[in-house]
Design a protein around this motif. Structure first.
Motif, PDB file in Angstrom:
ATOM      1  N   ALA A 185       1.146  -1.087  -0.040  1.00 55.66           N
ATOM      2  CA  ALA A 185      -0.054  -0.064   0.111  1.00 55.66           C
ATOM      3  C   ALA A 185       0.891   1.249   0.147  1.00 55.66           C
ATOM      4  O   ALA A 185       2.153   1.175   0.350  1.00 55.66           O
ATOM      5  N   PRO A 186       0.299   2.589  -0.219  1.00 60.69           N
ATOM      6  CA  PRO A 186       1.236   3.429  -0.363  1.00 60.69           C
ATOM      7  C   PRO A 186       2.083   3.856   0.807  1.00 60.69           C
ATOM      8  O   PRO A 186       3.254   4.236   0.590  1.00 60.69           O
ATOM      9  N   ALA A 218      -2.468   3.545  -6.873  1.00 62.57           N
ATOM     10  CA  ALA A 218      -2.025   4.387  -5.700  1.00 62.57           C
ATOM     11  C   ALA A 218      -0.616   4.284  -5.346  1.00 62.57           C
ATOM     12  O   ALA A 218       0.007   5.245  -4.839  1.00 62.57           O
ATOM     13  N   ASN A 219       0.068   2.998  -5.341  1.00 68.80           N
ATOM     14  CA  ASN A 219       1.326   2.816  -4.995  1.00 68.80           C
ATOM     15  C   ASN A 219       2.366   3.667  -6.017  1.00 68.80           C
ATOM     16  O   ASN A 219       3.248   4.324  -5.789  1.00 68.80           O
TER      17      ASN A 219
ATOM     18  N   GLY B 216      -9.449   5.560  -8.294  1.00 67.79           N
ATOM     19  CA  GLY B 216     -10.120   5.800  -7.420  1.00 67.79           C
ATOM     20  C   GLY B 216      -9.249   5.628  -5.880  1.00 67.79           C
ATOM     21  O   GLY B 216      -9.409   6.339  -5.188  1.00 67.79           O
ATOM     22  N   ILE B 217      -8.716   4.603  -5.775  1.00 64.03           N
ATOM     23  CA  ILE B 217      -7.941   4.239  -4.648  1.00 64.03           C
ATOM     24  C   ILE B 217      -6.794   5.684  -4.695  1.00 64.03           C
ATOM     25  O   ILE B 217      -6.565   5.815  -3.490  1.00 64.03           O
ATOM     26  N   ALA B 218      -6.235   5.707  -5.552  1.00 60.78           N
ATOM     27  CA  ALA B 218      -5.009   6.656  -5.619  1.00 60.78           C
ATOM     28  C   ALA B 218      -5.542   7.997  -5.171  1.00 60.78           C
ATOM     29  O   ALA B 218      -5.092   8.745  -4.537  1.00 60.78           O
ATOM     30  N   TRP B 221      -6.142   7.979  -1.526  1.00 57.47           N
ATOM     31  CA  TRP B 221      -4.771   7.959  -0.815  1.00 57.47           C
ATOM     32  C   TRP B 221      -4.497   9.666  -0.961  1.00 57.47           C
ATOM     33  O   TRP B 221      -4.163  10.142   0.228  1.00 57.47           O
ATOM     34  N   GLU B 222      -4.625  10.370  -2.089  1.00 58.57           N
ATOM     35  CA  GLU B 222      -3.961  11.489  -1.975  1.00 58.57           C
ATOM     36  C   GLU B 222      -4.812  12.381  -1.042  1.00 58.57           C
ATOM     37  O   GLU B 222      -4.185  13.271  -0.238  1.00 58.57           O
ATOM     38  N   ALA B 223      -5.990  12.071  -1.003  1.00 52.89           N
ATOM     39  CA  ALA B 223      -7.247  12.929  -0.194  1.00 52.89           C
ATOM     40  C   ALA B 223      -6.830  12.868   1.256  1.00 52.89           C
ATOM     41  O   ALA B 223      -6.789  13.782   2.089  1.00 52.89           O
TER      42      ALA B 223
END
Lengths: 311, 311
Positions: A185-186, A218-219, B216-218, B221-223
């Motif tokens: 995960a990130p 995301a990663n 969407g997951i990225a 994560w950014e949010a």
């Protein structure tokens, strides 16, 4: 105007993408896929693996594929080499870049390459030294760097130790971190880059993510935000290691390039052209591909190969 | 020990998740889904929409669903209200929180709610005022905040103007930004939060992403990296707006929670329990769900409801 960082895409569909597929893909079709990816603008491309044909039958035609590459494809081509026998085969072809693989865990070293982690690292050093003597470009992928299907959690310090060894043995060898089973995960990515910061700058690393748990994009975002500039990805998101149970595909080149471009990064990939490759892949493999952008199209439509000017 | 930030999950499967599905889901099955989500630990849950039954037939049983909620579900329940008629229906039920929707683009306002953007905003203000007088909790979702299927790019300053209007009219109304068609990439999210920073702190915002282009997951994560603490998500990743062409599902609750937990965040969702909901959803809808974690399982197996201790 803010700066527009550029990313380099290493296309892995013809190798990591195909090797786990049940449907055999003949040499002519592989060449069509490779040349289409090169025409779409990928910076480099994995074209073959010199794994033993009985272990990875999909890659048995490595020599034939390399023999028939166009000059444009050959200039960008990478072949996987797992041992001295593989390097001997590679040296008899026109290939100019090899990728060596070591596992970050004992369980994966044993299952995937039938050796201990230490033996794999020793083999990698020898192969890299011989490849360097033969003037080949070199990269090394650390597989299961973020988690192993057999051993579970992988201590990031094991990855650091491998990076140290390789940086010392062959400073010109590019190092790739492989999240073979989509365990990262990130937060893991950020921590790994921090642990490696004294050994290798993010923009010298290459990262390889699978989308097994939907965190692959995301990663990649977290890695590019922190300075990584080179990513493996596969057209359509096809792929998965044949020795990793329930492994799924690499992050899709189309999805990575769309996300990066819309977030203000530049790539050399023509996204509209990349999207036209998915029907070819679907035809070769007999199933729909995982790329969401290939299915949904870009947003906004047709204008997405230039970095988002409003960012 | 670094701090462990906590996220709040607003489960949208029973509303945004179901409303675009062709297979009718009966009230009893909706209640089973809702109670399973509540038992898995979601903080709040969209249980119904007071849209006109002829426009969204899947939501025609809103009153019956709310009538039969357990007290635990009712305490967390949100119902969608699109106009005064919807609010009148809501006020005759036990529901304690409503969500109002306005579109960020003219094209979507027209297609989705048959009104201009200005008319929608006026309606929303009236509905919010009446709901406030009736002592209901209130939230407002700005749909197509990152892009519209009809008008293409949406000027983020339009979103800022809507936020300004609502903050002034009803400061206690929570504001959600909806990426209805999965048009956002992380760079868009960062820019939007920056533009809104003077009006609303990230930890007071709620974000709603769809995974249409795999970002969407990225985006989530950014949010969360930038301080957002409340996210919409749907078990299985089901969903999509019936008025948005080729819309796909919300980000999957399982995938969001796994990514966040492994990255060091805390949620109230029991991930192993959440994963058991996917077979129920598959049975109700007659097709496999999009969540990747529901399919692949957590990593490491069975221990993923606690924030990653090694980060």
């Amino acid at each position: 105007m803010p700066e527009t960082p550029s990313l380099h895409i290493v296309e892995v569909a013809p190798r990591d993408g195909l090797q786990n597929e049940a449907t055999p893909v003949v040499t002519r079709d592989k060449l069509e896929l490779i040349e289409a990816c090169v025409a779409a603008g990928v910076d480099r491309i994995e074209v073959a693996s010199f794994a033993h044909p009985s272990l990875v039958p999909q890659m048995a035609d490595a020599e034939a594929v390399i023999e028939q590459l166009s000059e444009a494809a050959l200039a960008r081509a990478i072949a996987l080499v797992l041992n001295q026998r593989g390097l001997e085969r590679a040296l008899r072809t026109r290939i100019r870049e090899i990728n060596v693989v070591v596992a970050a865990s004992e369980g994966f070293a044993r299952a995937n390459q039938r050796a201990t982690r230490t033996e794999l690292l020793a083999t990698a050093r020898n192969v890299l030294a011989d490849a360097r003597a033969a003037d080949l470009r070199r990269s090394l992928t650390i597989s299961v760097a973020f988690g192993c299907p057999f051993d579970g959690e992988v201590d990031p310090h094991e990855v650091v130790r491998i990076v140290e060894t390789i940086r010392e043995a062959d400073p010109a060898c590019e190092i790739a971190l492989g999240d073979t089973i989509g365990a990262a995960a990130p937060g893991d990515v950020a921590r790994m880059l921090e642990l490696l910061a004294d050994l290798v700058a993010p923009n010298e690393l290459r990262l390889h993510f699978h989308n097994t748990r939907n965190a692959g994009i995301a990663n990649a975002w977290e890695a590019m935000r922190l300075g990584v500039r080179t990513f493996d990805a596969s057209m359509g998101g096809i792929g998965g290691c044949p020795f990793a149970p329930r492994a799924t595909g690499n992050i899709a080149t189309e999805d990575l390039v769309w996300m990066a471009t819309r977030s203000g990064y530049r790539t050399n990939v023509d996204l509209e052209r990349a999207i036209t490759i998915a029907p070819l892949t679907t035809r070769l493999l007999g199933h729909e591909v995982a790329s969401m952008v290939a299915r949904a199209g870009t947003f906004p439509a047709g204008t997405s190969s230039q970095p988002n000017p409003s960012l």
